[in-house]
Motif scaffolding. Sequence first.
Motif, PDB file in Angstrom:
ATOM      1  N   GLY A  15       0.790  -1.220   0.000  1.00  0.00           N
ATOM      2  CA  GLY A  15       0.000   0.000   0.000  1.00  0.00           C
ATOM      3  C   GLY A  15       0.823   1.272   0.000  1.00  0.00           C
ATOM      4  N   GLU A  16       2.099   1.156   0.289  1.00  0.00           N
ATOM      5  CA  GLU A  16       2.954   2.352   0.320  1.00  0.00           C
ATOM      6  C   GLU A  16       3.471   2.706  -1.074  1.00  0.00           C
ATOM      7  OE1 GLU A  16       4.511   2.338   4.930  1.00  0.00           O
ATOM      8  OE2 GLU A  16       5.869   1.574   3.386  1.00  0.00           O
ATOM      9  N   SER A  17       4.229   3.791  -1.149  1.00  0.00           N
ATOM     10  CA  SER A  17       4.686   4.310  -2.434  1.00  0.00           C
ATOM     11  C   SER A  17       6.197   4.485  -2.458  1.00  0.00           C
ATOM     12  CB  SER A  17       4.028   5.669  -2.713  1.00  0.00           C
ATOM     13  OG  SER A  17       2.631   5.556  -2.769  1.00  0.00           O
ATOM     14  N   LEU A  18       6.750   4.458  -3.665  1.00  0.00           N
ATOM     15  CA  LEU A  18       8.150   4.782  -3.907  1.00  0.00           C
ATOM     16  C   LEU A  18       8.245   5.542  -5.218  1.00  0.00           C
ATOM     17  CD1 LEU A  18      10.013   1.429  -3.069  1.00  0.00           C
ATOM     18  CD2 LEU A  18      10.228   3.578  -1.812  1.00  0.00           C
ATOM     19  N   ARG A  19       9.316   6.325  -5.359  1.00  0.00           N
ATOM     20  CA  ARG A  19       9.579   7.020  -6.626  1.00  0.00           C
ATOM     21  C   ARG A  19      10.994   6.683  -7.061  1.00  0.00           C
ATOM     22  NH1 ARG A  19      10.729  12.953  -8.508  1.00  0.00           N
ATOM     23  NH2 ARG A  19       9.464  13.099 -10.410  1.00  0.00           N
ATOM     24  N   LEU A  20      11.088   5.976  -8.178  1.00  0.00           N
ATOM     25  CA  LEU A  20      12.387   5.572  -8.704  1.00  0.00           C
ATOM     26  C   LEU A  20      12.870   6.588  -9.732  1.00  0.00           C
ATOM     27  CD1 LEU A  20      11.782   1.754  -9.339  1.00  0.00           C
ATOM     28  CD2 LEU A  20      12.370   2.918  -7.203  1.00  0.00           C
ATOM     29  N   SER A  63      -0.521  -5.240 -14.906  1.00  0.00           N
ATOM     30  CA  SER A  63      -0.527  -5.359 -13.452  1.00  0.00           C
ATOM     31  C   SER A  63      -0.193  -4.052 -12.736  1.00  0.00           C
ATOM     32  CB  SER A  63       0.455  -6.447 -13.006  1.00  0.00           C
ATOM     33  OG  SER A  63       1.770  -6.114 -13.405  1.00  0.00           O
ATOM     34  N   VAL A  64       0.325  -3.056 -13.459  1.00  0.00           N
ATOM     35  CA  VAL A  64       0.686  -1.800 -12.795  1.00  0.00           C
ATOM     36  C   VAL A  64      -0.136  -0.617 -13.279  1.00  0.00           C
ATOM     37  CG1 VAL A  64       3.048  -2.649 -12.522  1.00  0.00           C
ATOM     38  CG2 VAL A  64       2.527  -1.063 -14.393  1.00  0.00           C
ATOM     39  N   LYS A  65      -0.997  -0.845 -14.250  1.00  0.00           N
ATOM     40  CA  LYS A  65      -1.853   0.245 -14.727  1.00  0.00           C
ATOM     41  C   LYS A  65      -2.659   0.811 -13.561  1.00  0.00           C
ATOM     42  CE  LYS A  65      -2.467  -1.166 -19.527  1.00  0.00           C
ATOM     43  NZ  LYS A  65      -3.397  -1.745 -20.531  1.00  0.00           N
ATOM     44  N   ASP A  66      -2.832   2.099 -13.546  1.00  0.00           N
ATOM     45  CA  ASP A  66      -3.573   2.837 -12.509  1.00  0.00           C
ATOM     46  C   ASP A  66      -2.841   2.883 -11.176  1.00  0.00           C
ATOM     47  OD1 ASP A  66      -6.562   1.267 -13.762  1.00  0.00           O
ATOM     48  OD2 ASP A  66      -5.696   3.206 -14.315  1.00  0.00           O
ATOM     49  N   LYS A  74      13.661  15.682 -19.717  1.00  0.00           N
ATOM     50  CA  LYS A  74      14.637  15.633 -20.798  1.00  0.00           C
ATOM     51  C   LYS A  74      15.879  16.451 -20.466  1.00  0.00           C
ATOM     52  CE  LYS A  74      11.641  16.681 -24.142  1.00  0.00           C
ATOM     53  NZ  LYS A  74      11.166  16.946 -25.510  1.00  0.00           N
ATOM     54  N   ASP A  75      15.681  17.574 -19.815  1.00  0.00           N
ATOM     55  CA  ASP A  75      16.825  18.437 -19.495  1.00  0.00           C
ATOM     56  C   ASP A  75      17.788  17.758 -18.529  1.00  0.00           C
ATOM     57  OD1 ASP A  75      14.790  21.449 -19.529  1.00  0.00           O
ATOM     58  OD2 ASP A  75      15.852  20.399 -21.141  1.00  0.00           O
ATOM     59  N   GLU A  76      17.240  16.897 -17.664  1.00  0.00           N
ATOM     60  CA  GLU A  76      18.064  16.219 -16.654  1.00  0.00           C
ATOM     61  C   GLU A  76      18.438  14.799 -17.063  1.00  0.00           C
ATOM     62  OE1 GLU A  76      19.348  17.626 -13.967  1.00  0.00           O
ATOM     63  OE2 GLU A  76      18.419  19.532 -14.545  1.00  0.00           O
ATOM     64  N   ASN A  77      18.067  14.392 -18.281  1.00  0.00           N
ATOM     65  CA  ASN A  77      18.380  13.034 -18.770  1.00  0.00           C
ATOM     66  C   ASN A  77      17.923  11.967 -17.770  1.00  0.00           C
ATOM     67  OD1 ASN A  77      19.696  14.243 -20.946  1.00  0.00           O
ATOM     68  ND2 ASN A  77      21.663  14.225 -19.902  1.00  0.00           N
ATOM     69  N   THR A  78      16.721  12.159 -17.247  1.00  0.00           N
ATOM     70  CA  THR A  78      16.237  11.276 -16.181  1.00  0.00           C
ATOM     71  C   THR A  78      14.818  10.802 -16.477  1.00  0.00           C
ATOM     72  OG1 THR A  78      17.589  12.457 -14.557  1.00  0.00           O
ATOM     73  CG2 THR A  78      15.823  11.088 -13.695  1.00  0.00           C
ATOM     74  N   VAL A  79      14.571   9.547 -16.151  1.00  0.00           N
ATOM     75  CA  VAL A  79      13.235   8.966 -16.252  1.00  0.00           C
ATOM     76  C   VAL A  79      12.817   8.519 -14.855  1.00  0.00           C
ATOM     77  CG1 VAL A  79      11.858   7.100 -17.239  1.00  0.00           C
ATOM     78  CG2 VAL A  79      13.565   8.270 -18.644  1.00  0.00           C
ATOM     79  N   PHE A  80      11.568   8.792 -14.511  1.00  0.00           N
ATOM     80  CA  PHE A  80      11.055   8.474 -13.179  1.00  0.00           C
ATOM     81  C   PHE A  80       9.976   7.407 -13.258  1.00  0.00           C
ATOM     82  CE2 PHE A  80      13.182  12.073 -11.366  1.00  0.00           C
ATOM     83  CZ  PHE A  80      13.148  13.050 -12.350  1.00  0.00           C
ATOM     84  N   LEU A  81       9.804   6.673 -12.170  1.00  0.00           N
ATOM     85  CA  LEU A  81       8.692   5.741 -12.044  1.00  0.00           C
ATOM     86  C   LEU A  81       8.082   5.944 -10.668  1.00  0.00           C
ATOM     87  CD1 LEU A  81       7.144   3.460 -13.504  1.00  0.00           C
ATOM     88  CD2 LEU A  81       8.530   1.835 -12.181  1.00  0.00           C
ATOM     89  N   GLU A  82       6.903   6.549 -10.639  1.00  0.00           N
ATOM     90  CA  GLU A  82       6.161   6.711  -9.391  1.00  0.00           C
ATOM     91  C   GLU A  82       5.336   5.458  -9.174  1.00  0.00           C
ATOM     92  OE1 GLU A  82       3.912  10.324  -9.158  1.00  0.00           O
ATOM     93  OE2 GLU A  82       2.626   9.544  -7.571  1.00  0.00           O
ATOM     94  N   MET A  83       5.585   4.789  -8.055  1.00  0.00           N
ATOM     95  CA  MET A  83       4.953   3.508  -7.764  1.00  0.00           C
ATOM     96  C   MET A  83       4.043   3.689  -6.559  1.00  0.00           C
ATOM     97  SD  MET A  83       8.572   1.455  -7.984  1.00  0.00           S
ATOM     98  CE  MET A  83       7.934  -0.200  -8.152  1.00  0.00           C
ATOM     99  N   ASN A  84       2.744   3.534  -6.762  1.00  0.00           N
ATOM    100  CA  ASN A  84       1.765   3.680  -5.700  1.00  0.00           C
ATOM    101  C   ASN A  84       1.081   2.340  -5.418  1.00  0.00           C
ATOM    102  OD1 ASN A  84       2.070   6.624  -5.547  1.00  0.00           O
ATOM    103  ND2 ASN A  84       1.082   6.623  -7.557  1.00  0.00           N
ATOM    104  N   SER A  85       0.481   2.253  -4.253  1.00  0.00           N
ATOM    105  CA  SER A  85      -0.241   1.030  -3.856  1.00  0.00           C
ATOM    106  C   SER A  85       0.601  -0.210  -4.127  1.00  0.00           C
ATOM    107  CB  SER A  85      -1.579   0.938  -4.609  1.00  0.00           C
ATOM    108  OG  SER A  85      -2.370   2.073  -4.337  1.00  0.00           O
ATOM    109  N   LEU A  86       1.823  -0.188  -3.665  1.00  0.00           N
ATOM    110  CA  LEU A  86       2.750  -1.295  -3.930  1.00  0.00           C
ATOM    111  C   LEU A  86       2.255  -2.589  -3.315  1.00  0.00           C
ATOM    112  CD1 LEU A  86       6.052   0.696  -3.583  1.00  0.00           C
ATOM    113  CD2 LEU A  86       5.457  -0.748  -5.547  1.00  0.00           C
TER     114      LEU A  86
END
Length: 127
Positions: A15-20, A63-66, A74-86
């Motif tokens: 139920g917790e979250s992480l941001r990769l 399995s991860v939709k929603d 793009k400026d920081e050359n970074t991609v993020f993954l916000e993971m909710n309801s783990l």
Amino acid sequence: QVLFVASGGGSVQPGESLRLSCYAPGFALDGYVVGWFRQGPGEAHEGVSCIRISGGETFYRDSVKDRFIISRDKDENTVFLEMNSLQPEDTGRYHCAAAFERFSVMETCTTLGFPSWGQGTQVTVSA
């Protein structure tokens, strides 16, 4: 091959979250599709979510939709993954990989293979 530095993993309860974050130092990601891939214990990598850097088109595994949101800076050359309801089934080591943008986001996440992976970041979900 684009080398990524992944971070943001940890041990959380259901139920917790992480941001990769996945950072490509000194590498411009325009012209690529970048994806997050999960490797469970003793398993092969599976595509979780992919994003086209130039246009922002996204793909998510069912399995991860929603629950998960992929985004890029793009400026920081970074991609993020916000993971909710783990959930416990989200447990694994998460890596990033990039494909040329001639491939679709779905192809990148479901079909393509990658010869090597960076160190990734571990996500553990347990009660």
